[in-house]
Design a protein around this motif. Structure first.
Motif, PDB file in Angstrom:
ATOM      1  N   GLU A 132      36.374  58.967  58.817  1.00  0.00           N
ATOM      2  CA  GLU A 132      37.053  58.977  60.112  1.00  0.00           C
ATOM      3  C   GLU A 132      38.314  58.128  60.073  1.00  0.00           C
ATOM      4  O   GLU A 132      39.352  58.493  60.643  1.00  0.00           O
ATOM      5  N   ASP A 136      42.075  59.548  60.652  1.00  0.00           N
ATOM      6  CA  ASP A 136      42.960  59.013  61.691  1.00  0.00           C
ATOM      7  C   ASP A 136      44.271  58.526  61.088  1.00  0.00           C
ATOM      8  O   ASP A 136      45.349  58.740  61.651  1.00  0.00           O
ATOM      9  N   THR A 139      46.550  61.383  60.150  1.00  0.00           N
ATOM     10  CA  THR A 139      47.086  62.015  61.352  1.00  0.00           C
ATOM     11  C   THR A 139      48.281  61.235  61.887  1.00  0.00           C
ATOM     12  O   THR A 139      49.265  61.814  62.372  1.00  0.00           O
ATOM     13  N   GLU A 140      48.199  59.904  61.768  1.00  0.00           N
ATOM     14  CA  GLU A 140      49.242  59.034  62.313  1.00  0.00           C
ATOM     15  C   GLU A 140      50.386  58.786  61.334  1.00  0.00           C
ATOM     16  O   GLU A 140      51.466  58.368  61.748  1.00  0.00           O
ATOM     17  N   LEU A 236      34.189  55.788  64.979  1.00  0.00           N
ATOM     18  CA  LEU A 236      35.165  55.188  64.073  1.00  0.00           C
ATOM     19  C   LEU A 236      34.642  53.903  63.436  1.00  0.00           C
ATOM     20  O   LEU A 236      34.870  53.650  62.252  1.00  0.00           O
TER      21      LEU A 236
END
Length: 258
Positions: A132, A136, A139-140, A236
């Motif tokens: 996770e 994340d 994605t960022e 998360l």
């Protein structure tokens, strides 16, 4: 203090667990370190007492069972009275040596015990879910995502440099997120704690690791705030709340140093 020189076979000393007010009495079932476990007693001097048990000076110390006995005794004591944990493994030659230590540091120890009256330690530890966290992060971070796409499905040997660079980027991302999570945790829990002490990460995937000193009157509110914080990060971060504990992370200025 610890024994550094060789001792005669069969010689014994006193293992010191912690400093408490003089009216504290060990329970009959309290077990100390050693094999078999030593009987825990109190050596008193003035307004102070030291919780001790007899150990063989040639006996190896530091087994998991010894550390567990040390922590169990101190945490159980902290639930009913203030206690200053003494560094694990501190052994002195006998009751006179214990009394001398209590006399030499009497005022400082007494003041510290007053400070920790009706206060307990809780430690909040969290660890990122690796998949996770990486998802994340990618994605960022478009640069890292592009690099991940370039190495996906290709031989490790031909993408070695890119994989190393991607690993470094992810590691930096985890570190920055860890710093942010620790700040957020401290901000969320400060209203319910007397003090806090950040602890070093125990794993590369640690999300947070902070000790809090909590007044007994605020325990329920503190635990509820931790639960709310954990719920916000479900999926998360896997969080654990350890406590109530003796104030291990808050007594360094008062500890006996071996």
């Amino acid at each position: 203090m610890t024994t550094q020189e060789a001792e005669p076979s069969g010689a014994t000393g006193l293992f010191i667990y912690g400093i408490v007010p003089s009216d504290v009495e060990p329970t009959p079932d309290a077990e100390g370190v050693g094999d078999p476990p030593g009987e825990v007693t109190a050596v008193r001097h003035g307004d102070l007492a030291a919780l001790v048990s007899e150990v063989g000076l040639e006996e190896p110390m530091g087994r998991p069972a010894d550390l567990s006995a040390y922590q169990t005794l101190l945490d159980g004591t902290a639930a009913v009275a203030p206690v200053l944990p003494v560094r694990f493994g501190t052994v002195v030659t006998g009751q006179d040596a214990v009394a001398e230590l209590l006399e030499a540091h009497h005022d400082r120890f007494a003041a510290a015990l007053d400070e920790f009256e009706d206060r307990l330690q809780y430690t909040v530890h969290g660890r990122f879910d690796e998949e996770e966290m990486i998802s994340d992060f990618l994605t960022e971070n478009s640069a890292a995502a592009a690099l991940a796409e370039q190495v996906r499905g290709r031989q490790e040997a031909e993408t070695r440099e890119k994989r190393i660079r991607l690993g470094e980027m992810i590691s930096q991302g985890v570190e920055l997120r860890r710093e942010a999570e620790n700040r957020a945790l401290i901000e969320a829990l400060t209203p319910y704690a007397v003090a806090h002490a950040p602890r070093p990460p125990s794993s590369e995937l640690d999300a947070m690791n902070v000790a809090f000193l909590v007044a007994t009157d605020d325990e329920e509110d503190f635990v509820r705030a931790v639960e709310d914080f954990a719920e916000q990060r479900r999926g998360l971060v896997r969080m654990r709340l350890l406590g109530p504990l003796a104030p291990y992370d808050f007594v360094s200025a008062h500890q006996l140093v071996a």
